[in-house]
Design a protein around this motif. Sequence first.
Motif, PDB file in Angstrom:
ATOM      1  N   VAL A 128      43.043  48.911  39.551  1.00 48.53           N
ATOM      2  CA  VAL A 128      41.743  49.221  38.940  1.00 48.53           C
ATOM      3  C   VAL A 128      41.716  48.774  37.485  1.00 48.53           C
ATOM      4  CG1 VAL A 128      40.167  51.086  38.304  1.00 48.53           C
ATOM      5  CG2 VAL A 128      41.300  51.131  40.528  1.00 48.53           C
ATOM      6  N   SER A 129      42.789  49.029  36.754  1.00 49.24           N
ATOM      7  CA  SER A 129      42.833  48.657  35.332  1.00 49.24           C
ATOM      8  C   SER A 129      42.817  47.146  35.137  1.00 49.24           C
ATOM      9  CB  SER A 129      44.083  49.249  34.673  1.00 49.24           C
ATOM     10  OG  SER A 129      44.072  50.653  34.722  1.00 49.24           O
ATOM     11  N   SER A 130      43.277  46.406  36.128  1.00 40.28           N
ATOM     12  CA  SER A 130      43.307  44.944  35.994  1.00 40.28           C
ATOM     13  C   SER A 130      41.914  44.341  35.901  1.00 40.28           C
ATOM     14  CB  SER A 130      44.067  44.321  37.171  1.00 40.28           C
ATOM     15  OG  SER A 130      43.305  44.377  38.378  1.00 40.28           O
ATOM     16  N   LEU A 131      40.884  45.106  36.278  1.00 42.90           N
ATOM     17  CA  LEU A 131      39.518  44.591  36.164  1.00 42.90           C
ATOM     18  C   LEU A 131      39.145  44.283  34.720  1.00 42.90           C
ATOM     19  CD1 LEU A 131      37.623  46.877  38.706  1.00 42.90           C
ATOM     20  CD2 LEU A 131      38.200  44.461  38.966  1.00 42.90           C
ATOM     21  N   VAL A 132      39.777  44.991  33.779  1.00 41.93           N
ATOM     22  CA  VAL A 132      39.554  44.673  32.367  1.00 41.93           C
ATOM     23  C   VAL A 132      40.007  43.250  32.074  1.00 41.93           C
ATOM     24  CG1 VAL A 132      40.227  45.245  30.004  1.00 41.93           C
ATOM     25  CG2 VAL A 132      39.701  47.066  31.620  1.00 41.93           C
ATOM     26  N   SER A 133      41.170  42.886  32.628  1.00 38.26           N
ATOM     27  CA  SER A 133      41.687  41.531  32.433  1.00 38.26           C
ATOM     28  C   SER A 133      40.783  40.494  33.080  1.00 38.26           C
ATOM     29  CB  SER A 133      43.102  41.425  33.014  1.00 38.26           C
ATOM     30  OG  SER A 133      43.930  42.435  32.486  1.00 38.26           O
ATOM     31  N   LEU A 134      40.225  40.826  34.240  1.00 40.29           N
ATOM     32  CA  LEU A 134      39.301  39.891  34.885  1.00 40.29           C
ATOM     33  C   LEU A 134      38.053  39.675  34.036  1.00 40.29           C
ATOM     34  CD1 LEU A 134      39.332  40.799  38.697  1.00 40.29           C
ATOM     35  CD2 LEU A 134      40.420  38.875  37.534  1.00 40.29           C
ATOM     36  N   GLY A 135      37.677  40.685  33.252  1.00 38.49           N
ATOM     37  CA  GLY A 135      36.530  40.536  32.379  1.00 38.49           C
ATOM     38  C   GLY A 135      36.721  39.423  31.359  1.00 38.49           C
ATOM     39  N   THR A 136      37.951  39.234  30.884  1.00 37.40           N
ATOM     40  CA  THR A 136      38.205  38.161  29.922  1.00 37.40           C
ATOM     41  C   THR A 136      37.943  36.801  30.555  1.00 37.40           C
ATOM     42  OG1 THR A 136      40.559  37.952  30.483  1.00 37.40           O
ATOM     43  CG2 THR A 136      39.969  39.596  28.843  1.00 37.40           C
ATOM     44  N   ASN A 137      38.408  36.627  31.792  1.00 37.26           N
ATOM     45  CA  ASN A 137      38.148  35.377  32.506  1.00 37.26           C
ATOM     46  C   ASN A 137      36.660  35.157  32.709  1.00 37.26           C
ATOM     47  OD1 ASN A 137      40.810  34.719  32.739  1.00 37.26           O
ATOM     48  ND2 ASN A 137      40.833  34.605  34.950  1.00 37.26           N
ATOM     49  N   TYR A 161      40.746  25.644  35.462  1.00 34.86           N
ATOM     50  CA  TYR A 161      41.363  25.863  36.772  1.00 34.86           C
ATOM     51  C   TYR A 161      42.332  27.056  36.731  1.00 34.86           C
ATOM     52  CZ  TYR A 161      39.556  21.183  37.744  1.00 34.86           C
ATOM     53  OH  TYR A 161      38.736  20.092  37.906  1.00 34.86           O
ATOM     54  N   GLY A 162      43.078  27.165  35.641  1.00 36.34           N
ATOM     55  CA  GLY A 162      43.997  28.287  35.503  1.00 36.34           C
ATOM     56  C   GLY A 162      43.269  29.622  35.456  1.00 36.34           C
ATOM     57  N   SER A 163      42.102  29.640  34.782  1.00 36.40           N
ATOM     58  CA  SER A 163      41.307  30.860  34.702  1.00 36.40           C
ATOM     59  C   SER A 163      40.751  31.238  36.074  1.00 36.40           C
ATOM     60  CB  SER A 163      40.163  30.675  33.707  1.00 36.40           C
ATOM     61  OG  SER A 163      40.672  30.452  32.403  1.00 36.40           O
ATOM     62  N   LEU A 164      40.332  30.243  36.839  1.00 39.45           N
ATOM     63  CA  LEU A 164      39.835  30.522  38.189  1.00 39.45           C
ATOM     64  C   LEU A 164      40.941  31.093  39.071  1.00 39.45           C
ATOM     65  CD1 LEU A 164      37.588  27.355  38.774  1.00 39.45           C
ATOM     66  CD2 LEU A 164      36.818  29.714  38.460  1.00 39.45           C
ATOM     67  N   LEU A 165      42.143  30.526  38.971  1.00 42.56           N
ATOM     68  CA  LEU A 165      43.275  31.066  39.724  1.00 42.56           C
ATOM     69  C   LEU A 165      43.605  32.487  39.262  1.00 42.56           C
ATOM     70  CD1 LEU A 165      45.524  30.644  41.811  1.00 42.56           C
ATOM     71  CD2 LEU A 165      46.942  29.662  39.986  1.00 42.56           C
ATOM     72  N   GLY A 166      43.267  32.783  37.998  1.00 37.63           N
ATOM     73  CA  GLY A 166      43.516  34.113  37.462  1.00 37.63           C
ATOM     74  C   GLY A 166      42.785  35.217  38.210  1.00 37.63           C
ATOM     75  N   PHE A 167      41.690  34.869  38.896  1.00 36.07           N
ATOM     76  CA  PHE A 167      40.975  35.875  39.678  1.00 36.07           C
ATOM     77  C   PHE A 167      41.799  36.342  40.875  1.00 36.07           C
ATOM     78  CE2 PHE A 167      37.411  34.091  37.339  1.00 36.07           C
ATOM     79  CZ  PHE A 167      36.686  35.229  37.021  1.00 36.07           C
ATOM     80  N   VAL A 168      42.837  35.592  41.209  1.00 34.06           N
ATOM     81  CA  VAL A 168      43.799  36.019  42.237  1.00 34.06           C
ATOM     82  C   VAL A 168      45.024  36.644  41.570  1.00 34.06           C
ATOM     83  CG1 VAL A 168      45.305  35.254  44.113  1.00 34.06           C
ATOM     84  CG2 VAL A 168      43.025  34.229  43.840  1.00 34.06           C
ATOM     85  N   THR A 169      45.525  35.992  40.518  1.00 34.84           N
ATOM     86  CA  THR A 169      46.751  36.440  39.861  1.00 34.84           C
ATOM     87  C   THR A 169      46.628  37.852  39.299  1.00 34.84           C
ATOM     88  OG1 THR A 169      47.300  34.163  39.251  1.00 34.84           O
ATOM     89  CG2 THR A 169      48.383  35.917  38.009  1.00 34.84           C
ATOM     90  N   VAL A 170      45.526  38.117  38.590  1.00 32.50           N
ATOM     91  CA  VAL A 170      45.376  39.390  37.875  1.00 32.50           C
ATOM     92  C   VAL A 170      45.399  40.600  38.821  1.00 32.50           C
ATOM     93  CG1 VAL A 170      43.744  40.766  36.508  1.00 32.50           C
ATOM     94  CG2 VAL A 170      44.300  38.424  35.820  1.00 32.50           C
ATOM     95  N   PRO A 171      44.552  40.648  39.858  1.00 33.59           N
ATOM     96  CA  PRO A 171      44.624  41.813  40.750  1.00 33.59           C
ATOM     97  C   PRO A 171      45.920  41.869  41.555  1.00 33.59           C
ATOM     98  CG  PRO A 171      43.032  40.210  41.582  1.00 33.59           C
ATOM     99  CD  PRO A 171      43.431  39.758  40.221  1.00 33.59           C
TER     100      PRO A 171
END
Length: 475
Positions: A162-171, A323-333
């Motif tokens: 749940v907290s990782s959603l904050v990180s997704l906000g940066t992307n 591309y790295g940021s898009l992959l981050g939507f998988v990496t972060v959660p």
Amino acid sequence: MTDTTRTEPTGPATRTTRDLTRAAVSGWLGTAMEFMDFQLYSLAAAIVFNKIFFPDVSPAIGLIAAMATYGVGYVARLAGAVYFGRMGDRIGRKKVLYLTILLMGASTTLIGALPTYATIGILAPILLVVLRLIQGFGAGAEIAGATVMLAEYAPAKRRGLVSSLVSLGTNSGTLAASGLWAILLAVLSEEQLLSWGWRLPFLLSFALMIFAVWLRRNLKESPVFEERADVVDGVAMSRTEVESALVESARTESSLPESAPEKKQASVLEAGIRQRKGKAFFLALGLRFGQAGNSGLIQTFLVGYIATNLDAGRAVPTDAILYGSLLGFVTVPLVGLLGDRFGRRPMYIALTLLTMVLAFPMMLLVTSGSTSALMLGMVLGLNLGVLGLFSLESVTMAELFGSRTRFTQLALSKEIGGILATAVGPVIAASLTAVTGSWWPIAAMLVVYSLITLISAYLAPETRGRDLVRLEDAA
């Protein structure tokens, strides 16, 4: 004397799935707005502000002046972290998050409505700096507040996810801002861009602000804040009030058994007020240092280094970040889930060791002369050394601090760590690469930054599943 009679805290007050969803969307949206606002400004400062607000100086001086207005926002962020962090620990997370989103959104919108230098002269850049300061003042506590709120809302077993959603906000924010500017640059002429086109991204942020303000206005307070032993009628007691309550408790409750709720409450209060602070803060600073330092090297310095020193086109490194940021939507959660499963310390140790081991191979890929290899190297570095660590940071730093000072300490450790690492790192990297004529200092700095976080993670206690209502720090 303040009436401090309360039952013993038994854990966070319950919240429905709808409450959690609203808090999650609010945290994600606020962080997305913060990064979108700052990215909108940084791109505008680099592309048009030198011509619009500083036209009477040389292009080089105009660019320096435009970037200086960008930099003042980071000074304001530290002031905002102190001011709003203390407020959030005193009167609640919800009220502060409502104010920070309002400040950020209003200042960003007003930048889009500013008269230019041609209209009002020197007053135009002065107003620009003022709005930038207001924007930074609100942003200094936004990501910390969103992190605290989500961590305190989330079920303990899913707190990392749940907290990782904050990180997704940066992307989300970075991609949205970059996309808006890419569209403007593609469809507008330079004359249209300078006359009115540059205003559109800033003015469009108004609609996002209205939705975010509405969402936070209807958000319930953090259940952890409501259950704190030192909170009475929605406001935290001062240190003096807590000490007075402890003295009164010792005098009137000496005859009660040790298991009495009043004695347990006094014990909770004493643990929070007597603990010597500092260790958890410096551990959090170390955890932040690696993530922020790696980010400054990979997302800022390396982009410029590739464009200047290698034969790759200017768009190649920016595409790699995209591309790295898009992959981050998988990496972060995914990292958030793994942290919930295996713990924060093992994941920190694994990610930092991987970053250290791959730092030199990654730079070999970047400098190989192959566009695909370059992109692979940057995507790996971004996801392992930046986004993965950011996902862990979002929950671990919240768990390290006690609830009485969580907001303040988290905001300060994020801002101080970010300023120290990102302000100094690119300058050192530029100097070392210029002196050596080689790329190896970049890899060496990635190793050093990651090592700082590795040592901090090794020294830190495991915080997974910690009771966030506790007033004292985990270390």
